[in-house]
Design an enzyme around this catalytic site. Structure first.
Site, short mmCIF file in Angstrom:
data_model
loop_
_atom_site.label_atom_id
_atom_site.label_comp_id
_atom_site.label_asym_id
_atom_site.label_seq_id
_atom_site.Cartn_x
_atom_site.Cartn_y
_atom_site.Cartn_z
N HIS A 53 1.02 -1.00 -0.48
CA HIS A 53 0.14 -0.32 -0.19
C HIS A 53 0.97 1.55 -0.13
O HIS A 53 2.29 0.92 1.05
CB HIS A 53 -1.21 -0.12 1.06
CG HIS A 53 -2.13 -1.32 0.89
ND1 HIS A 53 -3.08 -1.20 2.14
CD2 HIS A 53 -2.03 -2.40 0.90
CE1 HIS A 53 -3.46 -1.80 1.89
NE2 HIS A 53 -3.67 -3.09 0.98
N GLU A 55 1.03 4.09 2.06
CA GLU A 55 1.23 3.60 3.19
C GLU A 55 2.42 3.16 3.56
O GLU A 55 3.62 4.05 4.46
CB GLU A 55 0.59 4.51 4.45
CG GLU A 55 -0.79 5.09 4.02
CD GLU A 55 -1.63 4.68 3.17
OE1 GLU A 55 -3.29 4.37 3.44
OE2 GLU A 55 -1.24 3.60 2.28
N CYS A 83 -6.05 2.09 5.71
CA CYS A 83 -6.56 0.13 6.15
C CYS A 83 -6.12 0.18 7.72
O CYS A 83 -5.51 0.83 8.34
CB CYS A 83 -6.87 -0.24 5.48
SG CYS A 83 -4.82 -1.29 5.06
N CYS A 86 -2.21 -0.05 7.34
CA CYS A 86 -1.05 0.44 7.31
C CYS A 86 -1.53 2.33 8.68
O CYS A 86 -0.68 2.72 8.82
CB CYS A 86 -1.85 2.27 5.81
SG CYS A 86 -1.48 1.08 4.33
#
Length: 157
Positions: A53, A55, A83, A86
């Protein structure tokens, strides 16, 4: 707020990069003392890695730049609400502040579905939401509209 808009625009550029690579358009930049020290965009499909992801990639980039896994004094600007994975990584990184654009009603872990930041972990960070939310949402809508169009010709079954 002007600096938040400036850095969120950089995160949106990362999201556009993800879009152009066929990834869900989410981008992130990490800033310390007014300088970008990490950046990332979704690379789940390219890397075949569910943890790739924006992040996570930005955290890894910032830790490498700063030569320290503790991101004290840093702010992350991310186009979509983090999410649970993260948000947990942001807690573990000891980041000071999270600024995000649009809420994620399916996976958002900073208030939409749950709020990991409110649990009694050993670290807390400030959260600012809604910065350039319209732009982030438009990018997501364009991406998913394109995906739906591409899928129209696929055989069902």
């Amino acid at each position: 707020m002007d600096k938040d808009i400036y850095f969120m625009k950089l995160a949106l550029q990362e999201a556009e990069r993800a879009f152009s690579e066929g990834e869900v358009p989410i981008g992130a930049v990490i800033v310390k003392d007014g300088v970008v020290v990490g950046r990332g965009h979704n690379q789940v499909e390219r890397l075949k890695d569910p943890t790739a992801h924006a992040e996570i990639i930005a955290i890894t980039s910032a830790a490498s730049t700063l030569n320290n896994w503790r991101l004290k004094g840093c702010t992350i600007y991310v186009t979509v609400e983090p999410c649970p994975m993260c948000a947990g990584a942001l807690i573990l990184s000891r980041i000071d502040r999270v600024v995000y654009g649009v809420d994620d009603k399916k996976f958002g872990a900073l208030g939409s579905v749950c709020d990991i930041a409110k649990y009694r972990f050993n670290h807390k960070f400030d959260v600012e939401k809604g910065v350039l939310a319209r732009e982030a949402e438009e990018l997501l809508k364009a991406f998913f509209s394109q995906i739906r169009k591409e899928m129209e010709g696929w055989p069902s079954g």
